[in-house]
Design an enzyme around this catalytic site. Sequence first.
Site, short mmCIF file in Angstrom:
data_model
loop_
_atom_site.label_atom_id
_atom_site.label_comp_id
_atom_site.label_asym_id
_atom_site.label_seq_id
_atom_site.Cartn_x
_atom_site.Cartn_y
_atom_site.Cartn_z
N CYS A 1 0.81 -1.21 0.00
CA CYS A 1 0.00 0.00 0.00
C CYS A 1 0.84 1.26 0.00
CB CYS A 1 -0.95 -0.01 1.20
SG CYS A 1 -2.40 -1.05 0.93
N LYS B 1 0.54 3.24 -3.27
CA LYS B 1 -0.72 3.86 -3.70
C LYS B 1 -0.50 5.31 -4.13
CE LYS B 1 -4.59 3.03 -1.64
NZ LYS B 1 -5.70 2.85 -0.66
N GLY C 1 -12.54 2.27 -7.67
CA GLY C 1 -11.36 1.66 -8.26
C GLY C 1 -10.19 1.69 -7.31
N HIS C 2 -9.02 1.42 -7.85
CA HIS C 2 -7.79 1.37 -7.06
C HIS C 2 -6.66 1.90 -7.93
CE1 HIS C 2 -5.51 0.03 -3.56
NE2 HIS C 2 -4.57 -0.35 -4.41
N SER C 3 -5.78 2.69 -7.34
CA SER C 3 -4.68 3.30 -8.09
C SER C 3 -3.36 3.06 -7.37
CB SER C 3 -4.92 4.80 -8.28
OG SER C 3 -5.14 5.44 -7.04
N ASP D 1 -15.62 -11.75 -28.61
CA ASP D 1 -14.82 -10.63 -29.12
C ASP D 1 -13.42 -11.14 -29.39
OD1 ASP D 1 -14.40 -10.95 -26.35
OD2 ASP D 1 -13.72 -8.88 -26.13
#
Length: 730
Positions: free
Chosen positions: A403, A406, A525-527, A614
Amino acid sequence: MLKQAQLARDLVLVGGGHAHALALRMMAMRPVAGVQVTLVSPASHTPYSGMLPGLIAGHYRFDETHIDLSRLCQWAGARFVTAEVTGLDPRGRTLTLPGRPALAYDVLSLDIGSSPELDSVPGAREHAVPVKPVADLWQRWQALEAGLEERSGPWPMRLALVGGGAGSVELALAMAHRLRGKPLQLTLFCGAANILQGYHGLARAAAQRALASAGVALHCGNRVASVTDGSLELDDGRTAPFDALFWCTGATAAPWLAASGLDVVEGGFLAVRDTLQTVADDAIFAAGDIATQLAHPRPKAGVYAVRQAPVLADNLRHYLLGRPLREHRPQRRFLSLLSLGERRATADRGPFVATGAWVWRWKDRIDRGFMARFEELPESMPVAADSLPETLAAQAQAPCGGCGAKVGGDSLAAALAELRLRYPTLCPEPASADDAALLPVPAGGVQLQSLDILRGLVSDPWLMGRIAANHALSDLYACGARPLSALAAVTLPFSNPALQQRELLQLLAGALAEFERVGCRLAGGHSLQGPELALGFAVTGEPMAAGRLLPKRGLRVGDQLLLTKALGTGTLFAAQMQLKADGRDISAATRMMLQSNHAAALLALAHDASAATDVTGFGLWGHLLEMLGSDQSAQLWLDAVPALPGALASLAAGLHSSMHPANALLAGCALAPEPRRDLLFDPQTSGGLLLGVAPEQAAALQQALRGAGYAEAGFIGEVVAAADERIRCL
């Protein structure tokens, strides 16, 4: 642990003019660690003005006369943004780009050229073709030439040019040479007493002889008073009819420059000091036609832009590094080499004048030498010898994992706040501070989920956001599902908080531009920070048609196989990484990836398609294998499989995506020497849908798809009973 340089400042170059193309090449050979360079230009290719008359005359090909900016940026490690700037806010340090978020900068350089002055003559803007921007002129010229070929009747086409300087004379002679033998009347109107004001009399006489020999009528001494549809009115009351009109008179600047509040001179050109910095703002530089050096004003000519490039490159570096800047001293006179339509030219510098075929060969050698700087790019790139001060400070500690990697809360909050203003319903303020998003259960009780993540494929973050969103949503469309919500997974390259905020804003704004079209909400979301960009989305959806989905394993013997979009992204972007792709082909591939499969899925459902998938990473062959039942095989018609421009040539050159060999191995095939067969293993990003449809519905579905904008939609094979070969190519 190896420490990676943190990006700390954005240097944005607007315009792909001669000065910027050269300066970018020079800066790439002396990079500054911590600087993120972005070039913004309306098209992937920018013309070299010195060779444009030769292109129109037919002496050169397009690629011999245009700098591939996309390729140059790929080599230089710069981002390339295909867009036209329409506004500048020096106080906020942002650029306005239509249809997308403002682009922020720390240091800005402008080299956008000029355009002919049209507004002083009533009707000119409505009825004339300006010779600048040069890229637009070439497209208009091609259309005119095609129209001349289709023209019927004995009467000639009447072409008129208004001007009298070197550009208009060269253009008139080039057009006359190209269209020699065609039914044509070509007239050059010059308001001055004579053409080529400021040139030596012998050079002017050589040009006049060339015009007369080429059949170009020359009218001097009367200015154009107004233009109507098909007619010029001169200031002496005479009129002159025309079928096509080209405008080559004095230059003017884009109006948004003056509107920005920066100091400008007559014509709207930016006032710059000898350091090439604008008078009003040290962080903004300008070069080429758009700039006027107050201490050393010069005519608007490409040779001055070329000479400015070394000073511009040095001063951009020095400004970023906090070092003293150089001053540019333009020469008073320069060698003018004027092409005369045929492979002849005249040279003019002071008392020296010469005309002949040898002068054209001299000019040709100089022009080709200039273009060679952008064709023959060095294979090995130097390591940055200089670093921004803030980058050096950031390298004191290696990036953390877990973390600790982040993206900072302030950067994230600022980006999301701006996105919520732009997309209030799709990116709403959370109702609570919960750690997970609440998703309503669809009315039908059926919910679908999928996840796709991509490494950075294009350097423009806004386009990357759009492509990643389309790519992720495509899994839902292949199932016949309508998107409801998405969660973002973002890894940003190591950078300071300001650049993180800018990058995140562009990426997610691009994604939301696609989500908005289909009502998909970005729920969270997560960055993270990492060594390179990655972007993906977990998407949730519900059936488009109540109680019905599009299965992957639903094919029936006799079904026609229909592919909605062309193939070739894998090989084209592999070629781009090796500097062997044409920027126009990359642009075409990008347009394909931006085309959503949403409408295709709706049409597939409406025409009772039996199966769908697809076409993405496993290539057409691999995804078709997934669709086939144990009692089925497929026949593919190789010649019917659509390929993106440049894809087959790239495959023939042995340029394969890193995933390609594994796809071929899965099929039990070696890399095929036949590019069309090789195309079947090419991994696609945001590829089209592969559909199975009954023969009685096939023609109607194809027609509907093409009507919806899927121009390449076509039948590529059929499903047959099981055979020794699961997939047979015919």
